[in-house]
Write a protein that holds these residues in place. Structure first.
Motif: not given
Length: 305
Positions: A222-229
């Motif tokens: 999910x883009x939310x997760x890769x952005x957070x990472x």
């Protein structure tokens, strides 16, 4: 006459013996007999609840009577669901889960779940609700019932900053992309880019470790997760911030559990009056994403703008 009286007396004696025998047999019921009786009672109870043979769920009234609700969340996916240094669950989904329990007037019991077993956890009665960053898809909607959405999401791809992947065509035949089993990233790439080799991991932490150890040229999630990472780990860049269609994240309940589903939908609508999910974002996500992503990610009242 004497024979008639004798026959009558004999009939009475036989009847008494039969009654005593039945009573004795009943008083000496075996464990197996009890098990059958209990199984029949359970089956009748499930029938009353509207449960099918292969799914188990607790209705809204049953949850209230029990005094607790079981909610499946991630335990290793910061900032959505994770266990902090004090052993307490935290994150965007967890914040919402606590409010659900509060408004139901029950205690919350968090159940750690993985992406691949979210549907199974509902179908087997392990949890009442899944709040584990669960993206709504047509395939999943055939297996569970989704409530109204509370967050927007798409797929994204993160890669090392010294070799950023900005297009999937950059991924060679000898390269691999890391995904988590049971996620929309896995499904999307298998359906749309079968030429890409996928390395699959069951947990977020295992996928993260493999990615950092160079097991793949990129990580799709999910883009939310890769952005957070990428925002929290130096040396990584989200080269593809959006892959595929725009989707939403929503709570899920066992298929057919209408009483709980309707309550959750009413709850999400009511929480819009206080801008609850914006507060949730500011309490749990703003340190990771900043204010710029708030309006893009948050969905209030189940209404997608």
């Amino acid at each position: 006459m004497k024979n008639t009286k004798l026959f009558k007396l004999l009939a009475v004696v036989i009847a008494v013996i039969m009654v005593v025998g039945v009573m004795a047999a009943c008083s000496k019921a075996t464990d197996a007999d009890k098990g059958v009786t209990e199984a029949v009672a359970d089956a009748a109870n499930n029938a009353d609840n509207g449960d099918s043979d292969d799914t188990i769920y607790r209705t809204l009234d049953q949850i209230k009577k029990s005094g607790s609700i079981k909610i499946g969340v991630f335990s290793d996916k910061n900032p959505f669901g994770y266990v902090d240094e004090n052993g307490k669950y935290q994150g965007y989904d967890v914040y919402f889960a606590r409010r659900i329990a509060e408004d139901l007037g029950v205690e919350v019991e968090f159940v750690s779940t993985e992406a691949a077993n979210r549907v199974e956890a509902l179908q087997t009665g392990k949890v009442d609700i899944i709040l584990a960053n669960f993206t709504v898809t047509e395939e999943r909607a055939q297996q569970v019932d989704f409530a109204l959405p509370y967050m927007n999401v798409a797929l994204g791809v993160v890669s090392p900053s010294d070799k950023v992947i900005t297009e999937l065509s950059q991924i060679g035949k000898d390269d691999a992309v890391i995904v988590i089993s049971g996620t929309t990233a896995e499904i999307y790439l298998e359906e749309n880019n079968p030429e890409i080799t996928l390395k699959k991991y069951d947990t977020y932490s295992d996928a993260k470790t493999a990615f950092e150890n160079g097991q793949g040229v990129a990580w799709a999630n999910d883009n939310t997760e890769v952005i957070a990472y990428a925002n929290t780990v130096d040396g990584y860049t989200v080269g593809i911030p959006k892959l595929g269609s725009d989707d939403t994240i929503a709570p899920a309940v066992t298929k057919g559990n209408e009483s709980l589903l309707n309550w959750i939908n009413d709850e999400i609508k009511a929480l819009a009056d206080e801008q609850f999910f914006h507060k949730d974002y500011e309490e749990t996500l703003v340190d990771t994403y900043g204010k710029d992503y708030e309006e893009e990610l948050v969905v209030e009242g189940g209404v997608i703008k």
